[in-house]
Each structure stands twice: as structure tokens, then as C-alpha cells.
Scaffold this active site. Structure first.
Site, PDB file in Angstrom:
ATOM      1  N   SER A   1      -7.451   5.357   4.016  1.00 57.56           N
ATOM      2  CA  SER A   1      -7.499   4.612   2.777  1.00 57.56           C
ATOM      3  C   SER A   1      -7.670   3.219   2.959  1.00 57.56           C
ATOM      4  CB  SER A   1      -6.136   4.765   2.130  1.00 57.56           C
ATOM      5  OG  SER A   1      -5.864   5.732   1.263  1.00 57.56           O
TER       6      SER A   1
ATOM      7  N   LYS B   1       5.254   2.280  -2.840  1.00 58.83           N
ATOM      8  CA  LYS B   1       5.307   3.637  -3.251  1.00 58.83           C
ATOM      9  C   LYS B   1       5.650   3.801  -4.718  1.00 58.83           C
ATOM     10  CE  LYS B   1       4.683   7.747  -1.398  1.00 58.83           C
ATOM     11  NZ  LYS B   1       3.946   8.265   0.077  1.00 58.83           N
TER      12      LYS B   1
ATOM     13  N   THR C   1      -5.323  12.899   6.467  1.00 62.72           N
ATOM     14  CA  THR C   1      -3.865  12.821   6.815  1.00 62.72           C
ATOM     15  C   THR C   1      -3.636  14.118   8.019  1.00 62.72           C
ATOM     16  OG1 THR C   1      -3.238  12.477   4.642  1.00 62.72           O
ATOM     17  CG2 THR C   1      -1.588  13.207   6.162  1.00 62.72           C
TER      18      THR C   1
ATOM     19  N   LYS D   1       0.998  -1.055   0.104  1.00 63.68           N
ATOM     20  CA  LYS D   1      -0.175   0.209   0.101  1.00 63.68           C
ATOM     21  C   LYS D   1       0.715   1.253   0.108  1.00 63.68           C
ATOM     22  CE  LYS D   1      -4.044   1.946   0.728  1.00 63.68           C
ATOM     23  NZ  LYS D   1      -3.534   2.835  -0.843  1.00 63.68           N
TER      24      LYS D   1
ATOM     25  N   ASN E   1      -2.569  19.458   0.314  1.00 63.64           N
ATOM     26  CA  ASN E   1      -3.734  18.972   1.107  1.00 63.64           C
ATOM     27  C   ASN E   1      -3.391  18.720   2.638  1.00 63.64           C
ATOM     28  OD1 ASN E   1      -4.752  16.007   2.001  1.00 63.64           O
ATOM     29  ND2 ASN E   1      -6.379  17.144   0.925  1.00 63.64           N
TER      30      ASN E   1
ATOM     31  N   LYS F   1       4.634   2.734   8.931  1.00 59.38           N
ATOM     32  CA  LYS F   1       3.407   3.535   9.176  1.00 59.38           C
ATOM     33  C   LYS F   1       2.334   2.483   9.352  1.00 59.38           C
ATOM     34  CE  LYS F   1       3.329   7.052   6.248  1.00 59.38           C
ATOM     35  NZ  LYS F   1       3.165   7.974   5.277  1.00 59.38           N
TER      36      LYS F   1
END
Ligand code: GLU
Length: 406
Positions: free
Chosen positions: A345, A102, A186, A66, A217, A90
Site C-alpha cells: 500500500s 482504521k 499480505t 494509514k 484474500n 505494523k
């Protein structure tokens, strides 16, 4: 040191403290897979242009890979590797059943038209279609990628596999299978963690001043949340300039101004300062919410803040980390502070797979619980091992990853 060397150093520091199994450490010293492609895009002027793209899959011992996809001209393989390792850590810190990956494209998206960005996004999916998928690897937004880009990506993947596959990416628009609350997740996650931290330190929002670097964001929503909660935001930085006002900004007005002018520069009543002065401000909380390697051995001694909240990935280097610790500055690490994004997510992905959708209140409540639990576990781990919060977060994650790997 580049971002990947920094990430490995953080990993090794924590691994040594808990005497992590050598085989597991060896496995975590490199990604599972590095994929690279040249994406071909037909530009608006009819010419074909190539863009270098990556997907790095770091570890999937706790669940499918992810992590977001970054569109930025400075994207490079070491950066993507670092970001994918941080994703694995994380997800384990907030205890969601996902691994780390990523992606990135070396591109300056600001000079591309919407059509060119759409072509690029679809080309990315075609290039990596065999290694992504709802039970393999689920991309999401990152720096300069957004819900519209995720919608194009989900659509391209769905066409390739011949069926609508919403769970292939997260961070989608609400009417395309997105989750309530994902856009602000976030910053919200960081806000919940900061709220716990200041309680722990016996501080009150109305007495605290804040400086935020980054007005995308994460940074802009964070500014909004802090402003509503009574914090005084005295400095804001975007990629072009830093604005300062010791009386504190009316964030609603700043957001409106940025929307109109595409920049912070020139906001009424503000003074422009340098980024060096920004980090040296006499302020209580500094929030880096832009890119990596911002607080380094070179500027760490200037920092006067009591708390750093890392909304960006990798903004503090290991060299700076040590000095922050000596100075008694509480640095809330990226792998905890910005984990709210991937947490929602995860909720989005789960809602897509189950085809059952949550209300915004339900999402925010679940996010809050996850973040507070993660904060408590990390804080207790820091006390137990007498280490800083980053090392504690890595220890928490490594113990979970090691268990899953075994
Ligand atoms: N790009 C975000 C991050 O760095 C979100 C990743 C995700 O939602 O998968 O955490």
C-alpha cells in the site's frame, strides 16, 4: 478482554521492558481521534437505511495515518481502536513512513447488492472527507472490502475535492491507479517471513503440514503460495466450515471449487471437522487468517503446532500468548506477519504521488527486502531482550515511534 484491551496489554508489556518515556506511553494509550457517523444508504427497495461507521486515527508521528476499512456486522469501536493501534505498530515494524488508523462499518455486506455497497462506500467517504486525504489519512481494504470499493472511494473523494486524487486510498484496481502485486501482498509478505523463520529453525517446506483458517484474500493466496512451495496443506477453514484431508489438498482445485460454490464445504475427498478440532490438529504450522481472538486461553493448550503465523489481525490473545511461549511455540505476530499488505500500500501511494509505476517484479523484490529486514530486526530484538516475537516487534516499533514523537 476485548481486542483493544489486548492491544494495550501488548503495548504496555513492550513499553515496560524498554522503559518507554512515560509521556509517550500516555499518548499511545489512546487514539489521536475517534470519528463516528451514521451513513445513510438508499436501499434497492427504495427505503433508506442507516449504518454506523467509524474512523479511528491512532498515531501519525511517523507519517500520515494509514489503515483499512472493514465491512462486517461485528465491527465495534473497541475493535477499530485495536486495529488502528496495530496499524501504527505494523507500519513502524516494516519501517514505512506512515502512522496508524482504521475504519469500519457495522454491516453484513453479504446481503447487500453491488449498488448498495457502492452507495455505502461513497457515503463513508463523504462522512470522513475532512479527515482523510493523501497527506492526512489513507484508507485501504480490510475484511470484506476490495479493490472495487477502493475505486468508488477514490472517485468519490476526487469529486468532492474537484480533482483526481489517486493517493487518497490504496488497494485500488490496477487500471485505477493500483499497484502491481498489491492483491497478493499480505500473503506474500507472510510467506517471506515464514520462509525466514523455517530456515532459522532448520525446517524444510516439504516436511511441513499446514492448517489455514480463513479463505479470503490473505488465506487463499497464502494457501496457493505454500502449495507451490511444497508444503502440505491438510486443513482449511472459511466462515462456514472446516475441511480436512490428511493427504493434503490440491489448492488450485480448492480455489476453483470455492469460486464455483462460494464455500469450501463439500470439497471432494475432504472430511468436515469442527473449528475446535482444527486448532487441535497434529500439524506443524497453524495460520489464522480470519478475525481476532481465535487462539485464546481456552483452546491454546490443544495446539500442537510448532509455528503460528498470524495473517489475521489480533488472532492470539495475551492470555494465550504466555502459554504459547511456555510451550516453546514460535508465534509470528500479526504486526510482522501480515505487514506485507500495508507495505505494498505504501508503494502504491508513493507511485500515485510520483506518477511513476513499478513492475510486479520490482514490487515483489522491494516487498521481500522489507519483510526480510523486518524479520531480522525483530528476531535480533527478541534475542537481545529475551522476549517473544510479538514483544520484540512492539519494542522495535515503539523505539521508532518514540524517536519520531520526540
Ligand atoms: N487492512 C490491511 C491491514 O490490516 C492493509 C492496510 C493498508 O494497506 O493500509 O494491514
Amino acid at each position: 478482554m476485548n481486542a483493544y484491551q489486548n492491544a494495550l496489554k501488548q503495548l504496555t508489556t513492550a513499553a515496560e521492558i524498554i522503559n518507554l518515556d512515560k509521556k509517550i506511553l500516555k499518548k499511545l494509550n489512546q487514539p489521536d481521534k475517534i470519528a463516528q457517523a451514521d451513513l445513510s444508504v438508499q436501499m434497492d427497495n427504495g427505503q433508506e437505511k442507516k449504518f454506523l461507521a467509524y474512523r479511528v486515527q491512532y498515531d501519525n508521528s511517523r507519517g500520515p495515518y494509514k489503515g483499512g476499512i472493514r465491512f462486517h456486522h461485528e465491527v465495534n469501536l473497541d475493535e477499530v481502536k485495536a486495529l488502528s493501534l496495530w496499524m501504527a505498530i505494523k507500519c513502524a515494524v516494516v519501517d514505512i513512513p506512515l502512522g496508524g488508523a482504521k475504519g469500519g462499518v457495522v454491516v453484513d455486506p453479504k446481503i447487500l447488492s453491488q449498488l448498495e455497497i457502492e452507495q455505502l462506500s461513497r457515503a463513508w467517504v463523504r462522512a470522513f472527507q475532512n479527515i482523510i486525504g493523501p497527506d492526512k489519512d489513507i484508507p485501504a481494504p480490510d475484511v470484506y472490502t476490495n479493490p472495487q470499493i477502493m475505486a468508488w472511494m477514490a472517485d468519490e473523494y476526487s469529486k468532492l475535492v474537484g480533482q483526481k486524487t489517486l493517493g487518497v486510498v490504496t488497494g485500488k484496481p490496477l487500471d485505477q491507479g493500483g499497484s502491481q502485486g498489491r492483491d497478493k501482498a499480505t500473503a506474500k509478505g507472510g510467506f517471506y517471513v515464514l520462509t525466514e523463520a523455517i530456515k532459522q529453525l532448520n525446517l524444510k517446506p516439504e516436511n511441513l503440514t499446514v492448517a489455514i483458517q480463513g479463505f479470503g484474500n490473505a488465506g487463499s493466496v497464502m494457501a496457493e503460495l505454500l502449495f507451490q512451495a511444497g508444503y502440505k496443506i491438510i486443513a482449511l477453514a472459511d466462515s462456514k466450515s472446516v475441511i480436512y484431508n490428511p493427504i493434503g489438498f490440491d489448492i488450485d482445485k480448492v480455489i476453483e471449487y470455492k469460486k464455483q460454490n462460494k464455500a469450501l464445504q463439500g470439497f471432494a475427498g475432504s472430511k468436515e471437522i469442527s473449528i475446535e478440532d482444527f486448532f487441535a490438529l497434529d500439524v506443524d504450522i497453524v495460520i489464522p487468517a480470519a478475525l481476532e481472538n481465535q487462539i485464546t486461553a481456552d483452546n491454546v493448550n490443544d495446539i500442537k503446532a510448532k509455528i503460528i503465523l498470524e495473517l489475521a489481525n489480533g488472532p492470539v490473545t495475551p492470555g494465550a500468548d504466555q502459554i504459547l511461549q511456555q510451550k516453546g511455540i514460535v508465534d509470528i505476530p500479526d504486526v510482522l506477519a501480515n505487514a506485507g499488505g500495508v507495505t505494498v500500500s505504501y508503494f502504491e501511494w508513493k507511485q500515485n504521488l510520483e506518477d511513476k509505476y513499478l513492475s510486479e517484479e520490482e514490487v515483489n523484490q522491494k516487498l521481500k527486502e522489507k519483510m526480510i529486514t523486518a524479520w531480522q530486526v525483530v528476531w535480533q530484538t527478541a534475542e537481545k531482550y529475551k522476549v517473544d516475537l510479538r514483544t520484540a516487534a512492539f519494542i522495535t516499533a515503539l523505539e521508532r515511534i518514540a524517536k519520531a514523537t520526540k
